[in-house]
Design a protein around this motif. Structure first.
Motif, short mmCIF file in Angstrom:
data_model
loop_
_atom_site.label_atom_id
_atom_site.label_comp_id
_atom_site.label_asym_id
_atom_site.label_seq_id
_atom_site.Cartn_x
_atom_site.Cartn_y
_atom_site.Cartn_z
N ALA A 89 1.02 -1.24 0.07
CA ALA A 89 -0.07 0.11 -0.04
C ALA A 89 0.91 1.20 -0.14
O ALA A 89 0.51 2.19 -0.64
CB ALA A 89 -0.91 0.18 1.07
N GLY A 90 1.89 0.99 0.79
CA GLY A 90 2.93 2.31 0.73
C GLY A 90 3.56 2.47 -0.54
O GLY A 90 3.63 3.86 -1.07
N ASN A 91 3.98 1.65 -1.31
CA ASN A 91 4.27 1.86 -2.55
C ASN A 91 3.38 2.26 -3.64
O ASN A 91 3.67 3.18 -4.17
CB ASN A 91 4.97 0.56 -2.98
CG ASN A 91 6.48 -0.12 -2.71
OD1 ASN A 91 7.42 0.57 -3.19
ND2 ASN A 91 6.48 -0.85 -1.70
N VAL A 92 2.37 1.90 -3.54
CA VAL A 92 1.37 2.41 -4.39
C VAL A 92 0.93 3.94 -4.09
O VAL A 92 0.46 4.62 -4.88
CB VAL A 92 -0.20 1.26 -4.39
CG1 VAL A 92 -1.11 2.00 -5.21
CG2 VAL A 92 0.08 -0.06 -4.82
N ALA A 93 0.93 4.11 -2.80
CA ALA A 93 0.58 5.49 -2.17
C ALA A 93 1.72 6.75 -2.65
O ALA A 93 1.36 7.77 -2.73
CB ALA A 93 0.13 5.48 -0.95
N PHE A 94 2.86 6.01 -2.89
CA PHE A 94 4.11 6.92 -2.99
C PHE A 94 3.75 7.87 -4.32
O PHE A 94 3.51 7.35 -5.18
CB PHE A 94 5.22 5.89 -3.60
CG PHE A 94 6.93 6.87 -3.44
CD1 PHE A 94 7.13 6.85 -2.15
CD2 PHE A 94 7.07 7.08 -4.67
CE1 PHE A 94 8.27 7.94 -2.14
CE2 PHE A 94 8.40 7.93 -4.52
CZ PHE A 94 9.01 8.03 -3.09
N GLY A 109 -6.52 1.44 -2.46
CA GLY A 109 -7.34 0.46 -2.41
C GLY A 109 -8.28 -0.26 -3.70
O GLY A 109 -8.18 -1.13 -4.26
N GLU A 110 -8.57 1.06 -4.35
CA GLU A 110 -9.39 1.09 -5.67
C GLU A 110 -8.47 0.08 -6.58
O GLU A 110 -8.56 -0.90 -7.67
CB GLU A 110 -9.94 1.96 -6.25
CG GLU A 110 -10.39 2.25 -7.38
CD GLU A 110 -10.97 3.56 -7.92
OE1 GLU A 110 -9.96 4.11 -8.63
OE2 GLU A 110 -12.01 3.78 -7.64
N VAL A 111 -7.22 0.86 -6.72
CA VAL A 111 -6.26 0.19 -7.87
C VAL A 111 -5.68 -1.09 -7.44
O VAL A 111 -5.42 -2.00 -8.23
CB VAL A 111 -5.11 1.17 -8.11
CG1 VAL A 111 -5.52 2.53 -8.78
CG2 VAL A 111 -4.32 1.45 -6.89
N GLY A 116 -6.00 -7.14 -9.25
CA GLY A 116 -6.02 -8.25 -8.61
C GLY A 116 -5.34 -8.57 -7.31
O GLY A 116 -5.03 -9.74 -7.12
N LEU A 117 -5.09 -7.40 -6.51
CA LEU A 117 -4.47 -7.56 -5.38
C LEU A 117 -5.27 -7.08 -4.13
O LEU A 117 -4.51 -6.40 -3.17
CB LEU A 117 -3.04 -6.66 -5.29
CG LEU A 117 -2.00 -7.56 -6.22
CD1 LEU A 117 -0.72 -6.45 -6.42
CD2 LEU A 117 -1.66 -8.83 -5.79
N GLU A 118 -6.43 -7.22 -4.27
CA GLU A 118 -7.33 -6.74 -2.94
C GLU A 118 -6.77 -7.21 -1.76
O GLU A 118 -6.78 -8.65 -1.87
CB GLU A 118 -8.64 -6.90 -3.48
CG GLU A 118 -9.77 -6.51 -2.56
CD GLU A 118 -11.18 -6.50 -3.00
OE1 GLU A 118 -12.00 -6.01 -2.40
OE2 GLU A 118 -11.47 -7.28 -3.96
N GLY A 119 -6.71 -6.61 -0.74
CA GLY A 119 -6.63 -7.14 0.45
C GLY A 119 -4.95 -7.48 0.89
O GLY A 119 -4.52 -7.91 1.81
N GLN A 120 -4.12 -7.12 -0.22
CA GLN A 120 -2.48 -7.15 0.09
C GLN A 120 -1.99 -6.24 0.20
O GLN A 120 -0.45 -6.28 0.08
CB GLN A 120 -2.31 -7.85 -1.48
CG GLN A 120 -2.97 -9.12 -2.22
CD GLN A 120 -2.84 -10.37 -1.12
OE1 GLN A 120 -1.73 -10.50 -0.73
NE2 GLN A 120 -4.16 -11.03 -0.66
#
Length: 250
Positions: A89-94, A109-111, A116-120
């Motif tokens: 999540a931190g990497n995606v939010a970077f 969470g949406e992306v 295909g990585l919901e909850g990861q």
């Protein structure tokens, strides 16, 4: 939307990577760039991404010259390039620091769900397979909502089954978003799966040899006779590009 106007790229050691590249990509169009070794495919993508400057010519987005990395352009590299000290999540939010926390968390969470990585989101990069890591890299780019998406051979390091799965997944995402897409690949099948047009470059220096319109219905069927026929044509065109070279300009 995206225009490349008479681009040349010559490196400090005198190597000319690209010569006279003229290409226009319409808004919402998907274009694949293929070519042999030394054809300057990745160099071309770095110019469009604003990571390098052309020696001559220019890149334009909606008529304005590109002078460096732009928020409207997202780039997915060959390697995931995840930050090991940040969670998924931190990497995606970077890069989303300018957003309110609630909006940032919602977008992450949406992306993640879309790739295909919901909850990861709580996992760490070291825990991920190669395919999962590349999905995170794709999610990170999509989270910024770029209007132009650049893919630099993003699946080349993956095994065949994972690569095929991700190709199909990206094809579905593109159908949903209809972003302007520029893909560099050495994989003819990948180009046909994703692109509306395929641009073939000659090597040393890279020049546009041929542009091929892909008239196949979406979603593309790898097993269809029409797909196989298109693959054969592209393979022959690529082979011609490797043999029909001209001397580099002095």
């Amino acid at each position: 939307m995206l225009s490349l106007r008479n681009l040349d790229k010559v490196y400090a050691n005198g190597t000319q990577a690209l010569r006279g590249i003229d290409l226009s990509v319409a808004a919402g169009e998907a274009v694949a760039i293929i070519g042999g070794s030394g054809s300057g495919k990745s160099t071309l993508l770095r110019l469009v991404g604003g990571l390098e400057a052309a020696t001559r010519g220019r890149v334009e987005i909606e008529g304005a010259p590109l002078r460096g990395p732009a928020e409207t352009v997202g780039l997915v590299f060959q390697e995931p390039r995840l930050l090991p000290w940040l969670s998924v999540a931190g990497n995606v939010a970077f890069g989303l620091d300018g957003l309110p926390r609630q909006e940032r968390d919602r977008r992450v969470g949406e992306v993640l769900a879309r790739v295909g990585l919901e909850g990861q989101g709580g996992r760490w990069p070291k825990e991920l397979s190669g395919g999962m890591a590349q999905r995170v890299a794709l999610a990170r780019t999509l989270a910024a909502r770029p209007r132009i998406l650049l893919l630099d051979e993003p699946f080349s390091a993956l095994d065949a089954l994972t690569r095929a799965s991700l190709q199909d997944h990206v094809a579905r995402l593109w159908l949903e978003d209809r972003q302007t897409l520029l893909l560099v690949t050495h994989d003819i099948e990948e180009a046909l799966l994703l692109a509306d047009r395929v641009v073939i470059l000659t090597p040393k220096p890279g020049r546009i040899e041929e542009m091929v319109t892909v008239n196949l219905p979406r979603p593309r069927d790898r097993d269809s006779a029409a797909f196989e026929q298109a693959k054969r044509y592209l393979r022959k065109a690529l082979d011609r590009s490797l043999h029909d070279q001209v001397p580099a300009r002095a």
